[in-house]
Motif scaffolding. Sequence first.
Motif, PDB file in Angstrom:
ATOM      1  N   UNK A 141       0.861  -1.187   0.000  1.00 26.81           N
ATOM      2  CA  UNK A 141       0.000   0.000   0.000  1.00 26.81           C
ATOM      3  C   UNK A 141       0.896   1.236   0.000  1.00 26.81           C
ATOM      4  N   UNK A 142       1.786   1.303  -0.976  1.00 22.16           N
ATOM      5  CA  UNK A 142       2.838   2.307  -1.000  1.00 22.16           C
ATOM      6  C   UNK A 142       2.351   3.736  -0.999  1.00 22.16           C
ATOM      7  N   UNK A 143       1.131   3.959  -1.446  1.00 20.63           N
ATOM      8  CA  UNK A 143       0.598   5.316  -1.453  1.00 20.63           C
ATOM      9  C   UNK A 143      -0.027   5.727  -0.148  1.00 20.63           C
ATOM     10  N   UNK A 144      -0.109   4.798   0.813  1.00 22.24           N
ATOM     11  CA  UNK A 144      -0.770   5.093   2.085  1.00 22.24           C
ATOM     12  C   UNK A 144       0.230   5.654   3.085  1.00 22.24           C
ATOM     13  N   UNK A 145       0.069   6.885   3.520  1.00 23.64           N
ATOM     14  CA  UNK A 145       0.980   7.422   4.534  1.00 23.64           C
ATOM     15  C   UNK A 145       0.822   6.699   5.867  1.00 23.64           C
ATOM     16  N   UNK A 146       1.887   6.737   6.667  1.00 22.87           N
ATOM     17  CA  UNK A 146       1.869   6.183   8.020  1.00 22.87           C
ATOM     18  C   UNK A 146       2.119   7.338   8.981  1.00 22.87           C
ATOM     19  N   UNK A 147       1.145   7.624   9.825  1.00 19.81           N
ATOM     20  CA  UNK A 147       1.301   8.667  10.841  1.00 19.81           C
ATOM     21  C   UNK A 147       1.683   8.002  12.151  1.00 19.81           C
ATOM     22  N   UNK A 148       2.692   8.555  12.826  1.00 16.71           N
ATOM     23  CA  UNK A 148       3.193   7.973  14.063  1.00 16.71           C
ATOM     24  C   UNK A 148       3.907   9.044  14.869  1.00 16.71           C
ATOM     25  N   UNK A 149       4.093   8.824  16.172  1.00 15.49           N
ATOM     26  CA  UNK A 149       4.905   9.761  16.963  1.00 15.49           C
ATOM     27  C   UNK A 149       6.300   9.919  16.367  1.00 15.49           C
ATOM     28  N   UNK A 150       6.903  11.051  16.605  1.00 14.24           N
ATOM     29  CA  UNK A 150       8.208  11.355  16.004  1.00 14.24           C
ATOM     30  C   UNK A 150       9.259  10.321  16.370  1.00 14.24           C
ATOM     31  N   UNK A 151       9.173   9.757  17.576  1.00 11.36           N
ATOM     32  CA  UNK A 151      10.159   8.767  18.004  1.00 11.36           C
ATOM     33  C   UNK A 151      10.085   7.484  17.189  1.00 11.36           C
ATOM     34  N   UNK A 152       9.005   7.298  16.440  1.00  9.12           N
ATOM     35  CA  UNK A 152       8.841   6.099  15.611  1.00  9.12           C
ATOM     36  C   UNK A 152       9.474   6.256  14.228  1.00  9.12           C
ATOM     37  N   UNK A 153       9.877   7.471  13.875  1.00  3.46           N
ATOM     38  CA  UNK A 153      10.333   7.717  12.507  1.00  3.46           C
ATOM     39  C   UNK A 153      11.546   6.868  12.141  1.00  3.46           C
ATOM     40  N   UNK A 154      12.569   6.860  12.966  1.00  2.09           N
ATOM     41  CA  UNK A 154      13.775   6.101  12.639  1.00  2.09           C
ATOM     42  C   UNK A 154      13.498   4.607  12.547  1.00  2.09           C
ATOM     43  N   UNK A 155      12.777   4.005  13.485  1.00  2.00           N
ATOM     44  CA  UNK A 155      12.424   2.594  13.317  1.00  2.00           C
ATOM     45  C   UNK A 155      11.641   2.313  12.037  1.00  2.00           C
ATOM     46  N   UNK A 156      10.743   3.205  11.662  1.00  2.00           N
ATOM     47  CA  UNK A 156       9.980   3.015  10.431  1.00  2.00           C
ATOM     48  C   UNK A 156      10.896   3.072   9.208  1.00  2.00           C
ATOM     49  N   UNK A 157      11.838   3.999   9.231  1.00  2.00           N
ATOM     50  CA  UNK A 157      12.797   4.075   8.117  1.00  2.00           C
ATOM     51  C   UNK A 157      13.602   2.787   8.024  1.00  2.00           C
TER      52      UNK A 157
END
Length: 287
Positions: A100-116
């Motif tokens: 679902x590459x077009x679907x954004x993922x919203x999360x707390x800022x601390x989750x950004x690096x793990x998501x990357x």
Amino acid sequence: MNRPERKGASLISEVNRTNVPYGTLAIWFLGQESVIVKGDGVTVYIDPYVSDYLDKNGPVRSYPAPIVPEDIVGADLCLITHEHEDHMDAGTLPIFHEQNGGAPIMAPACCKEPLLRMGVKESQILVADNSRQTELFSKLEITVIPAAHEQLEQDGDGFHRSVGYVLKLNGVTLYHAGDTVIYPGLVERLEKIKPDVAMLPINGRDFFRRERGIVGNMNYREAAELAVRVGAETAIPLHYDVFAGNAEKPGNFVDYMYEHFPEQKIHVMARGERFVYVSGQAFLDRD
């Protein structure tokens, strides 16, 4: 000979085929705090924890998830409440993003690096910011509510590490609390919002679970009192069923409501159930 459709694929097919009229939301329960919400053609996954990742690397689920990550197609958005692995699932989110590459993922800022590190593209990551509202698809309004997973915590930039979300979609206001206890100011903020649907954790917390490193939430009494106090039309309990060592009986929530607030509407969702919430007020507002 045609093979019967797998149960998980059948559930996602049901999600993608479901269209509900104005003033309603379709909600599917996947266990723990994992839900799918759909209205006005927008499909939102919240904390999709449907892999066996933790079974291999931590506590084992009490039952298999109703779907597997590979089933998830047709999603428009994913909301993550915090970084714990039964909410930000490293076994689900890479596949979710790939399919679902077009679907954004919203999360707390601390989750950004793990998501990357999971392979999610930076352009698809939205920071959950409680200082402003976010409008997506010209149909969905999201308000981020700070959550106190036993306590309010912020990162170095002032973003909260745990959050809940208020979704205004298709004439319905839904509050998904994430993992939280009740903290000063939460009741007053939610009283102003007065959600139609409040989805609240009920597993509680105690000394011995905390000693084992299990961070807790409001208990079923607190969840019931909160739902009534903020004027939620319907309350749905969450976070009580996936791990045997951190569970609660939803019947306790039902009994407490029946004994103390018999006019409060509640709904305990079966695993994989589609529940269609109907807001009478939305229909009145449209007339």
